[in-house]
Design an enzyme around this catalytic site. Structure first.
Site, mmCIF file in Angstrom:
data_model
loop_
_atom_site.group_PDB
_atom_site.id
_atom_site.type_symbol
_atom_site.label_atom_id
_atom_site.label_comp_id
_atom_site.label_asym_id
_atom_site.label_seq_id
_atom_site.Cartn_x
_atom_site.Cartn_y
_atom_site.Cartn_z
ATOM 1 N N GLY A 48 0.774 -1.251 0.000
ATOM 2 C CA GLY A 48 0.000 0.000 0.000
ATOM 3 C C GLY A 48 0.791 1.279 0.000
ATOM 4 N N GLU A 102 3.675 4.185 6.058
ATOM 5 C CA GLU A 102 2.433 3.425 5.889
ATOM 6 C C GLU A 102 1.468 4.175 4.973
ATOM 7 O OE1 GLU A 102 0.863 0.957 5.659
ATOM 8 O OE2 GLU A 102 0.461 -0.182 7.458
ATOM 9 N N ASP A 103 0.569 3.428 4.362
ATOM 10 C CA ASP A 103 -0.452 4.068 3.534
ATOM 11 C C ASP A 103 -1.570 4.656 4.378
ATOM 12 O OD1 ASP A 103 -1.364 1.536 4.309
ATOM 13 O OD2 ASP A 103 -2.040 0.939 2.320
ATOM 14 N N ASP A 106 -5.895 2.713 10.163
ATOM 15 C CA ASP A 106 -7.342 2.561 10.320
ATOM 16 C C ASP A 106 -7.611 2.237 11.795
ATOM 17 O OD1 ASP A 106 -10.011 2.305 9.336
ATOM 18 O OD2 ASP A 106 -9.758 0.166 9.076
ATOM 19 N N LYS A 134 -7.446 7.515 9.800
ATOM 20 C CA LYS A 134 -8.885 7.579 10.123
ATOM 21 C C LYS A 134 -9.010 7.650 11.644
ATOM 22 C CE LYS A 134 -10.532 4.696 6.241
ATOM 23 N NZ LYS A 134 -11.024 3.352 5.865
ATOM 24 N N ARG A 168 -4.772 0.544 -6.976
ATOM 25 C CA ARG A 168 -3.549 1.092 -6.353
ATOM 26 C C ARG A 168 -2.869 2.138 -7.224
ATOM 27 N NH1 ARG A 168 -2.298 -2.137 -1.957
ATOM 28 N NH2 ARG A 168 -2.641 -4.368 -2.161
HETATM 29 P P1 IMP Z 1 -5.476 -1.227 10.510
HETATM 30 O O1 IMP Z 1 -4.679 -2.389 11.032
HETATM 31 O O2 IMP Z 1 -6.946 -1.372 10.835
HETATM 32 O O3 IMP Z 1 -4.936 0.117 10.912
HETATM 33 O O4 IMP Z 1 -5.503 -1.346 8.945
HETATM 34 C C1 IMP Z 1 -4.501 -0.934 8.161
HETATM 35 C C2 IMP Z 1 -4.563 -1.604 6.806
HETATM 36 O O5 IMP Z 1 -5.910 -1.852 6.362
HETATM 37 C C3 IMP Z 1 -3.964 -0.683 5.797
HETATM 38 O O6 IMP Z 1 -2.561 -0.882 5.687
HETATM 39 C C4 IMP Z 1 -4.720 -1.028 4.538
HETATM 40 O O7 IMP Z 1 -4.076 -2.096 3.884
HETATM 41 C C5 IMP Z 1 -6.073 -1.485 5.010
HETATM 42 N N1 IMP Z 1 -7.097 -0.417 4.921
HETATM 43 C C6 IMP Z 1 -7.650 0.272 5.942
HETATM 44 N N2 IMP Z 1 -8.560 1.155 5.500
HETATM 45 C C7 IMP Z 1 -8.564 1.039 4.151
HETATM 46 C C8 IMP Z 1 -9.314 1.713 3.098
HETATM 47 O O8 IMP Z 1 -10.155 2.603 3.317
HETATM 48 N N3 IMP Z 1 -9.030 1.314 1.832
HETATM 49 C C9 IMP Z 1 -8.121 0.344 1.528
HETATM 50 N N4 IMP Z 1 -7.410 -0.300 2.477
HETATM 51 C C10 IMP Z 1 -7.636 0.041 3.777
HETATM 52 MG MG MG Z 2 -1.271 -1.476 4.113
#
Ligand code: IMP
Ligand code: MG
Length: 178
Positions: A48, A102-103, A106, A134, A168
């Site tokens: 990402g 990081e991208d 969340d 977010k 992507r």
């Molecule tokens: P976390 O562990 O919940 O913080 O999720 C992080 C990962 O979930 C990111 O590195 C993304 O790969 C994926 N992700 C979270 N939100 C989105 C979104 O809105 N679109 C696409 N991928 C997302």
């Molecule tokens: Mg990711």
């Protein structure tokens, strides 16, 4: 409004390229102010963050290294949910300033497990640079040092982020249509 369709879902334009890249300019300036003298190792998390890493690193005009890692998920024994394991890090990070690229943050679960795993190798410090954040979804206590853009809790694609592997490559970010 410009829209794109990926598989069964429609997405509308949310963040144009110029907005994203101005936010990256700002983050890069902060990183320059903080880390110019610390010879950091940037660790970009694939897939990402490839596009953000590329734009960010063009703006980092001081001595530093860049490496790419992947994360593999596995079921942690006796724990609930996935634990992410860092694969492909060959550099010695002991006593080094690390900047994770990081991208998106969340829930924060992914970055939390990455930080914990890297901490075991005793770096000097770990900074986090993320293109997107977010805040309403975050469930972990992780300090985010460099956030380019805060966004609401909607699913997005583009600029490295995918829906089921696609999207992507878009140079702008699209939000799912509800
Ligand atoms: P976390 O562990 O919940 O913080 O999720 C992080 C990962 O979930 C990111 O590195 C993304 O790969 C994926 N992700 C979270 N939100 C989105 C979104 O809105 N679109 C696409 N991928 C997302
Ligand atoms: Mg990711």
């Amino acid at each position: 409004m410009k829209t794109v369709k990926i598989k069964d879902k429609e997405f509308g334009l949310f963040l144009p390229q110029q907005v994203i890249e101005e936010a990256i300019d700002t983050v890069a300036e902060k990183i320059k102010d903080d880390l110019s003298d610390s010879n950091p190792l940037f660790v970009s998390i694939l897939n990402g963050s490839f596009m953000f890493a590329s734009e960010l690193m063009k703006r980092v005009n001081f001595p530093s290294e860049l490496t790419f890692v992947k994360l593999s998920s596995y079921e942690g024994l006796g724990t609930t949910g996935d634990v992410k394991k860092v694969i492909g890090l060959t550099e010695d990070i002991k006593n080094r300033t690390i900047v994770i690229i990081e991208d998106i943050i969340d829930t924060g679960n992914t970055i939390d497990s990455v930080v914990k795993e890297l901490q075991k190798e005793e770096p000097k410090e770990i900074k986090i640079a993320t293109l997107l954040f977010k805040p309403k979804a975050m469930v972990k206590q992780v300090d985010l040092d460099y956030v380019a853009l805060e966004i609401p809790n909607d699913f997005i694609v583009g600029y490295g982020l995918d829906y089921d592997g696609y999207g992507r490559n878009f140079p702008e970010i699209y939000k799912i249509k509800s």
